[in-house]
Write a protein that holds these residues in place. Structure first.
Motif, PDB file in Angstrom:
ATOM      1  N   SER A   1       0.823  -1.208   0.000  1.00  0.00           N
ATOM      2  CA  SER A   1       0.000   0.000   0.000  1.00  0.00           C
ATOM      3  C   SER A   1       0.864   1.268   0.000  1.00  0.00           C
ATOM      4  O   SER A   1       0.507   2.268  -0.627  1.00  0.00           O
ATOM      5  CB  SER A   1      -0.934   0.010   1.209  1.00  0.00           C
ATOM      6  OG  SER A   1      -1.920  -0.995   1.075  1.00  0.00           O
TER       7      SER A   1
ATOM      8  N   VAL B   1      -2.525   1.259   6.721  1.00  0.00           N
ATOM      9  CA  VAL B   1      -3.004   1.597   5.376  1.00  0.00           C
ATOM     10  C   VAL B   1      -3.873   2.856   5.387  1.00  0.00           C
ATOM     11  O   VAL B   1      -3.624   3.788   4.615  1.00  0.00           O
ATOM     12  CB  VAL B   1      -3.726   0.400   4.726  1.00  0.00           C
ATOM     13  CG1 VAL B   1      -4.361   0.819   3.403  1.00  0.00           C
ATOM     14  CG2 VAL B   1      -2.743  -0.746   4.488  1.00  0.00           C
TER      15      VAL B   1
ATOM     16  N   SER C   1      -2.623   6.536   3.863  1.00  0.00           N
ATOM     17  CA  SER C   1      -3.467   7.180   2.857  1.00  0.00           C
ATOM     18  C   SER C   1      -3.849   8.596   3.280  1.00  0.00           C
ATOM     19  O   SER C   1      -3.872   9.516   2.464  1.00  0.00           O
ATOM     20  CB  SER C   1      -4.728   6.352   2.614  1.00  0.00           C
ATOM     21  OG  SER C   1      -4.403   5.053   2.151  1.00  0.00           O
TER      22      SER C   1
ATOM     23  N   PRO D   1      -4.267  -3.238  -3.867  1.00  0.00           N
ATOM     24  CA  PRO D   1      -4.503  -1.849  -3.442  1.00  0.00           C
ATOM     25  C   PRO D   1      -5.148  -0.986  -4.516  1.00  0.00           C
ATOM     26  O   PRO D   1      -5.556   0.138  -4.227  1.00  0.00           O
ATOM     27  CB  PRO D   1      -3.097  -1.353  -3.095  1.00  0.00           C
ATOM     28  CG  PRO D   1      -2.181  -2.189  -3.916  1.00  0.00           C
ATOM     29  CD  PRO D   1      -2.836  -3.540  -3.995  1.00  0.00           C
TER      30      PRO D   1
ATOM     31  N   HIS E   1      -8.724   2.128  -0.283  1.00  0.00           N
ATOM     32  CA  HIS E   1      -7.849   1.524  -1.287  1.00  0.00           C
ATOM     33  C   HIS E   1      -8.117   2.212  -2.642  1.00  0.00           C
ATOM     34  O   HIS E   1      -9.141   2.871  -2.833  1.00  0.00           O
ATOM     35  CB  HIS E   1      -8.055   0.015  -1.434  1.00  0.00           C
ATOM     36  CG  HIS E   1      -7.581  -0.769  -0.250  1.00  0.00           C
ATOM     37  ND1 HIS E   1      -7.512  -2.142  -0.237  1.00  0.00           N
ATOM     38  CD2 HIS E   1      -7.144  -0.386   0.971  1.00  0.00           C
ATOM     39  CE1 HIS E   1      -7.080  -2.573   0.932  1.00  0.00           C
ATOM     40  NE2 HIS E   1      -6.849  -1.517   1.688  1.00  0.00           N
TER      41      HIS E   1
END
Length: 508
Positions: free
Chosen positions: A91, A144, A148, A427, A443
């Motif tokens: 990721s 993750v 992000s 991802p 994702h």
């Protein structure tokens, strides 16, 4: 107060970690907001430099990370490495390769009335993002969303599960080793009270992964202040096997999908539906595969212990309920024979399970695999959709046209054909559920954009004295009427269109 890190496989007390003082919640937010002004002010290239170092740190410490995850959760090292560490690094790699394109201004079309202007969408960070993560995949499901959010210029307060505090402490250390600026990511250690205090601290966005019950509580609290949320909740995922499937592959896939991480996966195969003509054969294959699994702690073991004692009790309750209703235990041990002070539970295959049993309705989150026969494609779809959840599903058939047809009818955030669970490992694909499995997706490019405000931008060079639709309106109605009719009519009348347009423009 302190959190005690315990190895669930052995019961050994490993370390004590100081719990975050609820009185310091506002200090966390103040620090985070100060860091936000600096972090969001960096160029995207400058922020990405930190992620490159984070990826390097994690790649070099991969063995340390996997073994810490294994120690904290009871899962076997291979499971920790393949299903927790690797997807996290993947990721970060996705962010490095795609965040620029995903968060750069996106030019869009401009309609007729705005002729001559430029329209685009820009993305701006929301501010402070609160990430509350669970214990089953304590690295991946914390890092993750955090990565992000950080990539978009937000700062993050992470509240990891109190069940796996070692991993929370490790995450803090990884960001420090990568040299991230102070307070860009802060980790708050503690249980429900700490999580509730941070929710009520009014973050700018909440990303929660956990149970439906807790998700509803968070959503209600967030709604009081119009705080946007993403909720990744539970699952009761169906696994549909048609007679023409590769039964050997399907049986091996079902056993892995049901028992990986000791069944403590929101995307576990929790309900197996098998076409009646191959049901006996398939059950025998499942039993054979299940009995070959090795329970233990070492690198050669297949299944480790369960992680949370409370979850073992839920599994016990579901199994006893099914057995009381006439279900048959094909593998594993009756709960009455379980060792009380051990979190190791032998994987169970169950048949003759009533459709209204708890094990068919509620999320079990443990090493149990109920198997039910079906006769028709329509029945398989109906059985699969007969749940309050809709996170993931899998369909097994050599007839890909039928498999795609069935997949299209399943109310689910993801469907995998002739495999299971693995959609979350890509991802590039959105991840999230339908119904009680949650709200929102992450994702992929949208998983980066959810942590940003979308800003619509219209640009005009400012050369004209006024726009055609500005005041005064005198004499413009028939011109606009002819302009729109000539353009939107069944056949475009370009002569009338340009004639009307030029007459309107002459007003400038």
């Amino acid at each position: 107060m302190v959190l005690v890190a315990v190895n669930p496989a052995t019961g050994e007390r490993i370390e004590e970690i100081e719990e975050t003082d609820i009185g310091k919640v506002q200090t966390f937010y103040e620090n985070s907001r100060r860091a936000f002004s600096r972090w969001s002010g960096l160029s995207l290239d400058e922020r990405l430099g930190y992620f490159r170092r984070l990826k390097k740190v994690m790649a070099e410490a991969m063995d340390e990370i996997a073994k810490t995850v294994s120690l904290d959760t009871g899962k076997v090292p291979t499971d920790a490495l393949v299903s927790d560490v690797m997807p996290t690094i993947e990721s970060i790699e996705f962010v490095l390769k795609h965040v620029k394109k995903s968060l750069s201004p996106q030019k869009v079309k401009t309609p007729l009335l705005l002729f001559g202007k430029t329209s685009c969408v820009e993305y701006m960070p929301r501010g402070v993002v609160l990430v509350i993560s669970p214990w089953n995949y304590p690295l991946q499901l914390a890092m993750v969303p955090a990565v992000s959010a950080l990539a978009g210029g937000n700062t993050v307060i992470l509240k990891p599960s109190e069940v796996t505090p070692l991993v929370g402490k490790l995450i803090e250390s990884l960001f420090q080793r990568a040299g991230f600026p102070e307070h860009v990511l802060q980790v708050a250690h503690g249980g429900k009270e700490v999580g509730s205090a941070f929710v009520n601290g009014k973050p700018d966005y909440i990303f929660f992964t956990g149970s439906v019950k807790t998700g509803k509580i968070i959503q209600k609290a967030a709604a009081e202040h119009l705080i946007p949320t993403t909720l990744e909740l539970g699952g009761k995922d169906p696994f549909i096997v048609f007679a023409d499937a590769n039964l050997e592959r399907a049986a091996k896939g079902a056993v892995w999908a049901a028992f990986t991480n000791c069944g403590q996966v929101c995307m576990s195969a929790e309900r197996i539906f098998v076409e009646k003509s191959v049901f006996p054969e398939f059950v025998e294959r499942l039993k054979e595969e299940t009995r070959s699994l090795v329970l233990g702690q070492g690198e050669d073991a297949d299944i480790g212990s369960m992680t949370f004692p409370g979850q073992k009790e839920i599994v016990r309750e579901h199994v006893l309920d099914a057995l009381a209703r006439g279900a048959k235990l094909e593998t594993g041990e009756h709960p009455d024979r379980w060792t009380e002070d051990s979190l190791f539970v032998k994987p169970m295959v169950m048949t003759n399970v009533p459709l209204d049993a708890k094990i068919m309705k509620e999320e079990t989150f443990g090493p149990v695999l109920p198997v039910v026969p079906f006769e028709t494609e329509e029945e398989a779809v109906k059985l699969a959709n007969d749940t309050e959840y809709g996170l993931n599903a899998s369909v097994w058939s050599n007839d890909l046209e039928r498999a795609r047809r069935v997949a299209a009818k399943l109310v689910s955030g993801a469907v995998v054909i002739n495999d299971a669970v693995i959609s979350v490992a890509n991802p590039h694909l959105p991840f999230g559920g339908a119904k009680n499995s949650g709200i929102g997706r992450y994702h992929g490019k949208d998983g980066l954009r959810i942590f940003c405000h979308e800003k619509a931008l219209v640009i005009d060079r400012g050369r004209l004295k006024r726009e055609v639709q500005w005041y005064p309106y005198k004499g413009t109605y028939p011109l606009f009427l002819r302009l729109f009719q000539s353009y939107f009519g069944e056949r475009k009348n370009w002569f009338a269109f340009f004639q009307s347009f030029l007459r309107l423009m002459k007003r400038n």
